[in-house]
Write a protein that holds these residues in place. Structure first.
Motif, mmCIF file in Angstrom:
data_model
loop_
_atom_site.group_PDB
_atom_site.id
_atom_site.type_symbol
_atom_site.label_atom_id
_atom_site.label_comp_id
_atom_site.label_asym_id
_atom_site.label_seq_id
_atom_site.Cartn_x
_atom_site.Cartn_y
_atom_site.Cartn_z
ATOM 1 N N GLN A 144 0.838 -1.210 0.000
ATOM 2 C CA GLN A 144 0.000 0.000 0.000
ATOM 3 C C GLN A 144 0.869 1.255 0.000
ATOM 4 O O GLN A 144 0.568 2.230 -0.684
ATOM 5 C CB GLN A 144 -0.929 0.014 1.211
ATOM 6 N N ALA A 145 1.952 1.222 0.782
ATOM 7 C CA ALA A 145 2.831 2.389 0.878
ATOM 8 C C ALA A 145 3.491 2.675 -0.467
ATOM 9 O O ALA A 145 3.672 3.838 -0.841
ATOM 10 C CB ALA A 145 3.899 2.161 1.947
ATOM 11 N N GLY A 148 1.636 4.839 -2.528
ATOM 12 C CA GLY A 148 1.506 6.203 -2.029
ATOM 13 C C GLY A 148 0.443 6.397 -0.971
ATOM 14 O O GLY A 148 0.071 7.516 -0.666
ATOM 15 N N SER A 149 -0.033 5.320 -0.373
ATOM 16 C CA SER A 149 -1.111 5.414 0.595
ATOM 17 C C SER A 149 -0.622 5.062 1.997
ATOM 18 O O SER A 149 -0.600 3.895 2.373
ATOM 19 C CB SER A 149 -2.255 4.470 0.190
ATOM 20 N N ILE A 150 -0.193 6.072 2.767
ATOM 21 C CA ILE A 150 0.224 5.854 4.147
ATOM 22 C C ILE A 150 -0.601 6.761 5.041
ATOM 23 O O ILE A 150 -0.583 7.984 4.888
ATOM 24 C CB ILE A 150 1.722 6.156 4.366
ATOM 25 N N THR A 151 -1.339 6.141 5.940
ATOM 26 C CA THR A 151 -2.080 6.899 6.941
ATOM 27 C C THR A 151 -1.724 6.327 8.303
ATOM 28 O O THR A 151 -1.284 5.181 8.415
ATOM 29 C CB THR A 151 -3.604 6.802 6.728
#
Length: 181
Positions: A144-145, A148-151
């Motif tokens: 996921q990272a 570009g998706s890091i929360t």
């Protein structure tokens, strides 16, 4: 992940994949910081790491410095989380990937996975279960990272204990409950 006939260590994997390594007794020492800076890592991921990581070391990696901890934080911060989960009769624990922050195991949570504690679990079997679950979780998180998706989310507020290595008294209580390493 565990369970394979040829247990891979980080050092073995690094050698096989030609990833450079550096050993230092202190991640905060100048030579360690210089080496990390030279590598310009996207991320630094710690596991089973019992040393404090200072602000300078935490700030080098582009995406952050993270820790894969063998508990469902904020429960069982610190050392020996599987030991203390068993000692306290917990029904479940887990694995947590979190940002490394100023405190020990206090950083924002990136990902978590629960792990059920079964009758007969030992420190060894529980460590294996949390590492297996944590390893799979880490792979999913990194996929996921890379997209570009890091929360992240802060850990729950409150007074959460920090655990040190088990004391002789802790070990006597552990054995008195019929538990095993």
């Amino acid at each position: 992940l565990s369970g394979s006939a040829s247990a891979e260590t980080p050092s073995k994997l690094a050698r096989v994949h030609r990833v450079p390594t550096h050993w230092s007794p202190d991640i905060n020492a100048k030579e360690a910081l210089d080496q990390l800076s030279e590598w310009r890592p996207d991320a630094v991921i710690a596991t089973n790491f019992s040393h404090y990581v200072g602000a300078a070391a935490r700030s080098i990696a582009r995406m952050g410095t993270w820790n894969l901890h063998k508990s469902y934080l904020p429960h069982y911060r610190g050392m020996g989380p599987s030991f203390y989960a068993l000692l306290q009769g917990a029904k479940r624990t887990g694995a947590t990937l979190h940002k490394v922050a100023k405190g020990i195991d206090t950083g924002d949570i990136l990902s978590q996975v629960p792990v059920e504690i079964e009758p007969g679990d030992t420190v060894y079997t529980l460590n294996q279960k949390t590492w297996d679950a944590g390893g799979r979780m880490l792979i999913e998180f990194l996929e996921q990272a890379s997209a570009g998706s890091i929360t992240s989310m802060p850990q729950p507020a409150g007074e959460w204990p920090y655990y040190t290595y088990p004391t002789p008294r802790d070990v006597r209580q552990f054995f008195a409950k019929g538990l095993h390493f």
